[in-house]
Design a protein around this motif. Sequence first.
Motif, PDB file in Angstrom:
ATOM      1  N   GLY A   1       0.810  -1.218   0.000  1.00  0.00           N
ATOM      2  CA  GLY A   1       0.000   0.000   0.000  1.00  0.00           C
ATOM      3  C   GLY A   1       0.840   1.263   0.000  1.00  0.00           C
ATOM      4  O   GLY A   1       0.319   2.348  -0.275  1.00  0.00           O
ATOM      5  N   ALA A   2       2.109   1.130   0.307  1.00  0.00           N
ATOM      6  CA  ALA A   2       2.993   2.301   0.336  1.00  0.00           C
ATOM      7  C   ALA A   2       3.206   2.839  -1.078  1.00  0.00           C
ATOM      8  O   ALA A   2       3.206   2.078  -2.051  1.00  0.00           O
ATOM      9  N   VAL A   3       3.371   4.159  -1.162  1.00  0.00           N
ATOM     10  CA  VAL A   3       3.578   4.835  -2.453  1.00  0.00           C
ATOM     11  C   VAL A   3       5.043   5.254  -2.576  1.00  0.00           C
ATOM     12  O   VAL A   3       5.618   5.821  -1.641  1.00  0.00           O
ATOM     13  N   TYR A   4       5.609   4.975  -3.750  1.00  0.00           N
ATOM     14  CA  TYR A   4       7.007   5.325  -4.034  1.00  0.00           C
ATOM     15  C   TYR A   4       7.027   6.188  -5.287  1.00  0.00           C
ATOM     16  O   TYR A   4       6.465   5.796  -6.317  1.00  0.00           O
ATOM     17  N   ALA A   5       7.686   7.327  -5.193  1.00  0.00           N
ATOM     18  CA  ALA A   5       7.693   8.265  -6.319  1.00  0.00           C
ATOM     19  C   ALA A   5       9.094   8.398  -6.897  1.00  0.00           C
ATOM     20  O   ALA A   5      10.097   8.056  -6.249  1.00  0.00           O
ATOM     21  N   GLY A   6       9.139   8.906  -8.113  1.00  0.00           N
ATOM     22  CA  GLY A   6      10.418   9.170  -8.766  1.00  0.00           C
ATOM     23  C   GLY A   6      10.238  10.203  -9.852  1.00  0.00           C
ATOM     24  O   GLY A   6       9.115  10.484 -10.291  1.00  0.00           O
ATOM     25  N   CYS A   7      11.339  10.807 -10.282  1.00  0.00           N
ATOM     26  CA  CYS A   7      11.307  11.787 -11.366  1.00  0.00           C
ATOM     27  C   CYS A   7      12.434  11.473 -12.343  1.00  0.00           C
ATOM     28  O   CYS A   7      13.346  10.707 -12.014  1.00  0.00           O
ATOM     29  N   ASN A   8      12.348  12.061 -13.527  1.00  0.00           N
ATOM     30  CA  ASN A   8      13.459  11.857 -14.456  1.00  0.00           C
ATOM     31  C   ASN A   8      14.653  12.696 -14.009  1.00  0.00           C
ATOM     32  O   ASN A   8      14.510  13.815 -13.494  1.00  0.00           O
ATOM     33  N   VAL A   9      15.820  12.117 -14.187  1.00  0.00           N
ATOM     34  CA  VAL A   9      17.082  12.744 -13.794  1.00  0.00           C
ATOM     35  C   VAL A   9      18.014  12.664 -14.993  1.00  0.00           C
ATOM     36  O   VAL A   9      18.528  11.583 -15.308  1.00  0.00           O
ATOM     37  N   GLU A  10      18.175  13.803 -15.676  1.00  0.00           N
ATOM     38  CA  GLU A  10      18.977  13.808 -16.898  1.00  0.00           C
ATOM     39  C   GLU A  10      20.448  14.033 -16.574  1.00  0.00           C
ATOM     40  O   GLU A  10      20.830  14.268 -15.418  1.00  0.00           O
ATOM     41  N   ASN A  11      21.269  13.932 -17.629  1.00  0.00           N
ATOM     42  CA  ASN A  11      22.716  14.030 -17.447  1.00  0.00           C
ATOM     43  C   ASN A  11      23.309  14.709 -18.676  1.00  0.00           C
ATOM     44  O   ASN A  11      22.800  14.519 -19.793  1.00  0.00           O
ATOM     45  N   ALA A  12      24.379  15.459 -18.475  1.00  0.00           N
ATOM     46  CA  ALA A  12      25.054  16.118 -19.595  1.00  0.00           C
ATOM     47  C   ALA A  12      25.512  15.095 -20.635  1.00  0.00           C
ATOM     48  O   ALA A  12      25.568  15.395 -21.824  1.00  0.00           O
ATOM     49  N   ALA A  13      25.847  13.909 -20.185  1.00  0.00           N
ATOM     50  CA  ALA A  13      26.094  12.781 -21.095  1.00  0.00           C
ATOM     51  C   ALA A  13      24.724  12.139 -21.326  1.00  0.00           C
ATOM     52  O   ALA A  13      24.290  11.280 -20.548  1.00  0.00           O
ATOM     53  N   TYR A  14      24.033  12.597 -22.346  1.00  0.00           N
ATOM     54  CA  TYR A  14      22.595  12.355 -22.488  1.00  0.00           C
ATOM     55  C   TYR A  14      22.109  10.927 -22.209  1.00  0.00           C
ATOM     56  O   TYR A  14      21.102  10.748 -21.524  1.00  0.00           O
ATOM     57  N   PRO A  15      22.777   9.893 -22.737  1.00  0.00           N
ATOM     58  CA  PRO A  15      22.218   8.537 -22.538  1.00  0.00           C
ATOM     59  C   PRO A  15      22.208   8.085 -21.082  1.00  0.00           C
ATOM     60  O   PRO A  15      21.557   7.091 -20.759  1.00  0.00           O
ATOM     61  N   GLN A  16      22.910   8.809 -20.224  1.00  0.00           N
ATOM     62  CA  GLN A  16      22.977   8.393 -18.819  1.00  0.00           C
ATOM     63  C   GLN A  16      21.779   8.879 -18.012  1.00  0.00           C
ATOM     64  O   GLN A  16      21.671   8.590 -16.818  1.00  0.00           O
ATOM     65  N   GLY A  17      20.875   9.585 -18.647  1.00  0.00           N
ATOM     66  CA  GLY A  17      19.678  10.047 -17.953  1.00  0.00           C
ATOM     67  C   GLY A  17      18.792   8.884 -17.528  1.00  0.00           C
ATOM     68  O   GLY A  17      18.893   7.776 -18.058  1.00  0.00           O
ATOM     69  N   CYS A  18      17.922   9.168 -16.574  1.00  0.00           N
ATOM     70  CA  CYS A  18      17.081   8.123 -15.989  1.00  0.00           C
ATOM     71  C   CYS A  18      15.622   8.569 -16.030  1.00  0.00           C
ATOM     72  O   CYS A  18      15.299   9.717 -15.706  1.00  0.00           O
ATOM     73  N   CYS A  19      14.734   7.666 -16.433  1.00  0.00           N
ATOM     74  CA  CYS A  19      13.307   7.981 -16.499  1.00  0.00           C
ATOM     75  C   CYS A  19      12.670   8.022 -15.109  1.00  0.00           C
ATOM     76  O   CYS A  19      13.156   7.388 -14.158  1.00  0.00           O
TER      77      CYS A  19
END
Length: 134
Positions: free
Chosen positions: A34-52
């Motif tokens: 029932g617990a809620v876990y949130a996240g956001c996108n975290v981009e990086n200057a080295a573009y492919p290293q970003g995270c959704c």
Amino acid sequence: MSADLVQAAIAAMAKAYAPYSKFPVGAAVRGASGAVYAGCNVENAAYPQGCCAETSAISALVLGGETRLVEVAVAGPGDHLVTPCGGCRQRLREFAADAVKVHICGPEGLRRTVALGDLLPLSFGPQHLGGEGG
Ligand code: THU
């Protein structure tokens, strides 16, 4: 009840680090507890290293000691439905059944709800390897 999950995804969108795309995304997953876990996108200057955003939320789920999720919300800007990218559909599928609802949201709230199995039909998953996921 999806309202809390939708609000968590919208709140997470406001925390996104997206200086390159300028496309902030928030996600929230509800664990089986029932617990809620949130996240956001975290981009990086080295573009492919970003995270959704979805990937970030899944990391929080696992860090919280859970490996089953029962509901998902994703929030993004613009007029189009911001659905999980292909890679994140597979990441969600690792921990969720086909029937799990994915709430697609804009900054103003819920826009549409779809089943994970409709976003990723005939998927490959833990069961193929003898696991109990999905
Ligand atoms: N993005 C997400 O966080 N989730 C998705 O499912 C779609 C795309 C992010 C990745 C990138 O930081 C930005 O949106 C533009 O693609």
